[in-house]
Scaffold this motif. Structure first.
Motif, PDB file in Angstrom:
ATOM      1  N   GLN A   7     -51.987  50.323  47.879  1.00 18.92           N
ATOM      2  CA  GLN A   7     -52.783  50.729  46.723  1.00 18.92           C
ATOM      3  C   GLN A   7     -53.786  49.625  46.396  1.00 18.92           C
ATOM      4  N   HIS A   8     -55.016  50.030  46.071  1.00 15.47           N
ATOM      5  CA  HIS A   8     -56.006  49.039  45.643  1.00 15.47           C
ATOM      6  C   HIS A   8     -55.704  48.643  44.193  1.00 15.47           C
ATOM      7  N   VAL A   9     -55.614  47.351  43.943  1.00 12.86           N
ATOM      8  CA  VAL A   9     -55.284  46.859  42.600  1.00 12.86           C
ATOM      9  C   VAL A   9     -56.258  45.753  42.212  1.00 12.86           C
ATOM     10  N   ASP A  10     -56.520  45.668  40.907  1.00  9.99           N
ATOM     11  CA  ASP A  10     -57.369  44.611  40.341  1.00  9.99           C
ATOM     12  C   ASP A  10     -56.579  43.922  39.236  1.00  9.99           C
ATOM     13  N   HIS A  11     -56.573  42.608  39.267  1.00  8.26           N
ATOM     14  CA  HIS A  11     -55.867  41.844  38.246  1.00  8.26           C
ATOM     15  C   HIS A  11     -56.814  40.848  37.576  1.00  8.26           C
ATOM     16  N   ALA A  12     -56.548  40.566  36.304  1.00  6.74           N
ATOM     17  CA  ALA A  12     -57.294  39.572  35.543  1.00  6.74           C
ATOM     18  C   ALA A  12     -56.439  38.343  35.356  1.00  6.74           C
ATOM     19  N   ILE A  13     -56.989  37.177  35.687  1.00  6.61           N
ATOM     20  CA  ILE A  13     -56.300  35.899  35.471  1.00  6.61           C
ATOM     21  C   ILE A  13     -57.023  35.216  34.324  1.00  6.61           C
ATOM     22  N   SER A  14     -56.333  35.069  33.206  1.00  8.77           N
ATOM     23  CA  SER A  14     -57.004  34.686  31.967  1.00  8.77           C
ATOM     24  C   SER A  14     -56.202  33.637  31.204  1.00  8.77           C
ATOM     25  N   PHE A  15     -56.928  32.790  30.450  1.00  5.32           N
ATOM     26  CA  PHE A  15     -56.318  31.772  29.602  1.00  5.32           C
ATOM     27  C   PHE A  15     -56.873  31.940  28.193  1.00  5.32           C
ATOM     28  N   PHE A  16     -55.969  31.965  27.208  1.00  2.37           N
ATOM     29  CA  PHE A  16     -56.406  32.234  25.834  1.00  2.37           C
ATOM     30  C   PHE A  16     -55.371  31.687  24.865  1.00  2.37           C
ATOM     31  N   THR A  17     -55.698  31.778  23.587  1.00  2.00           N
ATOM     32  CA  THR A  17     -54.747  31.456  22.531  1.00  2.00           C
ATOM     33  C   THR A  17     -54.802  32.549  21.482  1.00  2.00           C
ATOM     34  N   GLU A  18     -53.782  32.641  20.681  1.00  5.06           N
ATOM     35  CA  GLU A  18     -53.760  33.643  19.625  1.00  5.06           C
ATOM     36  C   GLU A  18     -54.436  33.098  18.377  1.00  5.06           C
ATOM     37  N   VAL A  19     -55.289  33.920  17.788  1.00  2.51           N
ATOM     38  CA  VAL A  19     -55.973  33.560  16.546  1.00  2.51           C
ATOM     39  C   VAL A  19     -55.585  34.587  15.501  1.00  2.51           C
ATOM     40  N   GLN A  20     -54.737  34.188  14.582  1.00  4.53           N
ATOM     41  CA  GLN A  20     -54.259  35.098  13.549  1.00  4.53           C
ATOM     42  C   GLN A  20     -54.449  34.465  12.178  1.00  4.53           C
ATOM     43  N   GLY A  21     -54.594  35.330  11.167  1.00  3.68           N
ATOM     44  CA  GLY A  21     -54.738  34.849   9.802  1.00  3.68           C
ATOM     45  C   GLY A  21     -56.203  34.711   9.409  1.00  3.68           C
ATOM     46  N   ILE A  22     -56.435  34.416   8.145  1.00  3.37           N
ATOM     47  CA  ILE A  22     -57.794  34.312   7.619  1.00  3.37           C
ATOM     48  C   ILE A  22     -58.132  32.894   7.173  1.00  3.37           C
ATOM     49  N   ASN A  23     -57.226  31.939   7.422  1.00  2.00           N
ATOM     50  CA  ASN A  23     -57.474  30.555   7.039  1.00  2.00           C
ATOM     51  C   ASN A  23     -58.325  29.897   8.109  1.00  2.00           C
ATOM     52  N   ALA A  24     -59.654  30.076   8.008  1.00  2.00           N
ATOM     53  CA  ALA A  24     -60.566  29.590   9.041  1.00  2.00           C
ATOM     54  C   ALA A  24     -60.511  28.068   9.207  1.00  2.00           C
ATOM     55  N   PRO A  25     -60.488  27.248   8.115  1.00  2.00           N
ATOM     56  CA  PRO A  25     -60.408  25.795   8.306  1.00  2.00           C
ATOM     57  C   PRO A  25     -59.161  25.381   9.081  1.00  2.00           C
ATOM     58  N   LYS A  26     -58.018  25.997   8.776  1.00  2.00           N
ATOM     59  CA  LYS A  26     -56.778  25.657   9.477  1.00  2.00           C
ATOM     60  C   LYS A  26     -56.875  26.023  10.959  1.00  2.00           C
ATOM     61  N   LEU A  27     -57.436  27.213  11.261  1.00  2.00           N
ATOM     62  CA  LEU A  27     -57.570  27.635  12.651  1.00  2.00           C
ATOM     63  C   LEU A  27     -58.482  26.698  13.425  1.00  2.00           C
ATOM     64  N   MET A  28     -59.600  26.304  12.809  1.00  2.00           N
ATOM     65  CA  MET A  28     -60.528  25.406  13.477  1.00  2.00           C
ATOM     66  C   MET A  28     -59.899  24.040  13.701  1.00  2.00           C
ATOM     67  N   PHE A  29     -59.129  23.533  12.729  1.00  2.00           N
ATOM     68  CA  PHE A  29     -58.486  22.226  12.875  1.00  2.00           C
ATOM     69  C   PHE A  29     -57.470  22.260  14.015  1.00  2.00           C
ATOM     70  N   GLU A  30     -56.675  23.314  14.062  1.00  2.00           N
ATOM     71  CA  GLU A  30     -55.682  23.429  15.129  1.00  2.00           C
ATOM     72  C   GLU A  30     -56.351  23.543  16.499  1.00  2.00           C
ATOM     73  N   ALA A  31     -57.368  24.377  16.581  1.00  2.00           N
ATOM     74  CA  ALA A  31     -58.008  24.628  17.875  1.00  2.00           C
ATOM     75  C   ALA A  31     -58.788  23.417  18.376  1.00  2.00           C
ATOM     76  N   MET A  32     -59.253  22.558  17.459  1.00  2.00           N
ATOM     77  CA  MET A  32     -60.096  21.443  17.879  1.00  2.00           C
ATOM     78  C   MET A  32     -59.376  20.103  17.853  1.00  2.00           C
ATOM     79  N   VAL A  33     -58.305  19.963  17.057  1.00  2.00           N
ATOM     80  CA  VAL A  33     -57.671  18.653  16.898  1.00  2.00           C
ATOM     81  C   VAL A  33     -56.237  18.646  17.424  1.00  2.00           C
ATOM     82  N   THR A  34     -55.389  19.448  16.849  1.00  2.00           N
ATOM     83  CA  THR A  34     -53.969  19.401  17.226  1.00  2.00           C
ATOM     84  C   THR A  34     -53.661  20.242  18.450  1.00  2.00           C
ATOM     85  N   GLY A  35     -54.499  21.224  18.740  1.00  2.00           N
ATOM     86  CA  GLY A  35     -54.246  22.115  19.863  1.00  2.00           C
ATOM     87  C   GLY A  35     -53.359  23.281  19.460  1.00  2.00           C
TER      88      GLY A  35
END
Length: 596
Positions: A148-176
């Protein structure tokens, strides 16, 4: 299945290590990419991925891997790191490697074949934090063990949940944040990006040798259990994809590494390395509607919308004499139908709604439309910039520096984007006051998003802005002081002609000064004009009301005139004026900008 003989356990590992170090194998681009290392720095700090961690060095890691490969019981190493094992075997001319002892790995090879490997770029959606810089992933395609012909996606991402934008930006840029590395059916990803999120998808065919394809395929297996931490600025989907492509050993790919890679960087580096041999665009319905109906009047669009909504598409096509226009009507109507289904406004199985398309199709002659070069990411400007110049403000001259590590400004070239927009991430501005001989921070724009989407009869369109910044503010008395500000608002944009748009937004913000907190309301009017000779004008007028002096509003107007000399080099002149009933304050600046 790979058939080979195991490595001779009597081989002198110390001698082989010395041989490898004498050949400087640890400096080879393929080896560093397999370890996700650049300039001696590892980007995956996990002792299950780096055998020498925490005492890491390229030479130490090379020795550890060779010793593990040559050990009497090397099955665990070979099955865990097949790409490294095969590369070392080839470079050191060791006996062939057998994967017969690796049933899980062989199952992976059978279920996720990589006879063809492609690069997939998903356009940005600046209104969503998780996709505001776009997304990039790798596509595997081939025939599996079930034929069977198959196509797969190899992807890297993180979950972004909530509305606290400063907290999300701090985690994504500083603490990881926790990173997720996935191998999933490609169609699941495409459905989400194209229909749910209305994002365009470019697929780039890559020119790779069989050996390079196999190394990338094997390396994906090596990443499946690694502890990956997602950083927006230093280890994101683009960073991981860069290392995967760098395993090819192409020097052009490797040299384009930077501390903050974006998905656009990966597309451009692949193009610069001549890896791209073909392009396919899968447009979002909203994008396709705007592109196809762009040259038609609003009355034409209203007529088509009414015909589709009232199941009268066939009479509209029958009354249209031009075969080309019949085709365009049918294509726009089809995308409009799919868009309404995606928005939940029409059921996908609504018989009456769909019948009109079945009846209309025989009336339409087929034409081909190549969208792959329409607003192409490869033609978009680079998304980092540095500006230097001089200004006049507060009755004195100053020298200025502006650095934007990612995204772009409104005055930059947006011709390859679906609409005029601005996205600032970590934009910093410095001033050197020549009279006071003092260097100061002028502004820090942690996050600023502005989108001017022209209103469209078929798809609507709301323009908006949201920003978090530390920057100077002027009060009614035209006194300047710095404040930390959170501001947002929405409005409408009208496309007067292809290169001219006007907009009206209502903005509300909260300002944190040293002496207290203030709220402001700012109705604004704007104009954006893309002119001849690679020039662009951005003009914005604001009427500003504050809670401290609500009965005494004041005004501001800002005009930025930009001239592009090359795609990388441009000049900007800025005029800004504030005024009230009694006096006015004026400032100027001239900046030379380099995109990179």
């Amino acid at each position: 299945m790979v058939h080979a003989q195991p490595i001779d356990s009597t081989t002198d590992s110390g001698q082989i290590v010395d041989q490898a170090l004498s050949q400087k194998l640890e400096q080879r681009l393929e080896w560093q990419a397999l370890l996700h290392v650049h300039d001696q720095e590892p980007y995956i700090k996990d002792n299950q991925f780096l055998l020498s961690w925490p005492r890491f060095s390229l030479a130490n890691e090379l020795a550890k891997n060779i010793n593990a490969l040559l050990s009497a019981n090397n099955a665990a190493y070979v099955c865990r790191f097949p790409a490294r094992a095969v590369w070392l075997q080839q470079q050191l001319q060791l006996p062939p490697i057998s994967f017969a002892q690796c049933p899980d790995f062989l199952e992976y090879l059978n279920n996720a074949p990589a006879n063809d490997i492609k690069l997939v770029y998903v356009s940005d959606n600046i209104t969503q934090p998780s996709s505001m810089m776009g997304h990039v992933l790798i596509q595997f395609s081939g025939v599996n063990q079930k034929n069977q012909h198959v196509d797969h996606a190899i992807s890297f991402f993180t979950e972004v949940q909530g509305i606290n934008a400063p907290k999300l930006m701090f985690e994504a840029m500083v603490t990881g944040k926790r990173g997720y590395f996935s191998l999933t059916p490609l169609q699941e990803k495409l459905e989400r990006y194209q229909h749910r999120e209305q994002r365009n998808i470019w697929t780039y065919d890559l020119r790779l040798t069989d050996e390079q394809r196999k190394r990338i395929q094997y390396h994906v297996w090596e990443l499946k259990t690694a502890a990956l931490t997602y950083y927006f600025s230093r280890y994101n989907c683009a960073t991981l994809t860069h290392f995967m492509l760098a395993t090819t050993g192409d020097p052009e790919v490797s040299k384009r590494f930077s501390q903050m890679l974006t998905p656009l960087d990966i597309v451009k580096s692949s193009d610069a390395a001549h890896l791209i041999v073909g392009t396919t665009l899968l447009p979002a319905d909203k994008f396709a509607i705007r592109m196809l109906s762009d040259s038609y009047s609003p009355s034409w669009q209203r007529k088509l919308k009414s015909a589709v909504d009232h199941q009268a598409l066939k009479p509209l096509i029958e009354s249209t004499p031009s075969p080309e226009e019949k085709f365009v009507i049918y294509q726009v109507a089809s995308h409009y139908r799919d868009y309404r289904i995606d928005q939940g406004k029409v059921a996908a199985d609504q018989a009456e709604f769909n019948t009109q398309f079945e009846q209309s199709k025989p009336l339409v002659q087929d034409f081909s439309i190549d969208l792959s070069q329409y607003k192409s990411p490869l033609k978009a400007p680079d998304d980092s910039q540095f500006s230097v110049g001089s200004g006049y403000d507060n009755h004195q001259y100053d020298l200025r520096l502006d650095y934007l590590p990612a995204a772009q400004k409104l005055e930059d070239d947006n011709s390859q984007s679906a609409s005029e927009h601005e996205l600032l991430l970590g934009n910093i501005g410095l001033k050197y006051l020549t009279q006071e001989k003092k260097l100061k921070l002028d502004y820090l724009k942690l996050y600023s998003m502005t989108s001017y989407i022209p209103y469209d009869v078929l798809t609507g369109g709301i323009s908006g802005k949201f920003s978090m910044s530390y920057e100077p503010h002027v009060d009614y008395h035209l006194t300047e002081q710095h404040a930390t500000t959170i501001e947002g608002g929405a409005g409408l944009t009208h496309q007067v002609m292809p290169n001219l748009s006007i907009s009206a937004l209502g903005l509300v913000g909260v300002d944190y000064f040293q002496h207290g907190v203030s709220v402001h309301v700012s109705p604004s009017l704007g104009l954006i004009a893309n002119e001849k000779y690679d020039m662009k004008s951005v003009i914005q007028y604001k009427r500003i009301y504050t809670t401290q002096q609500f009965s005494q509003p004041y005004n501001s107007i800002k005009w930025i005139q930009s001239k592009r000399f090359t795609p990388e080099l441009s000049l900007q002149f800025t005029f800004e004026q504030f005024w009230n009933n009694d006096k006015q304050k004026t400032a100027y600046a001239l900046m030379l900008k380099k995109m990179f």
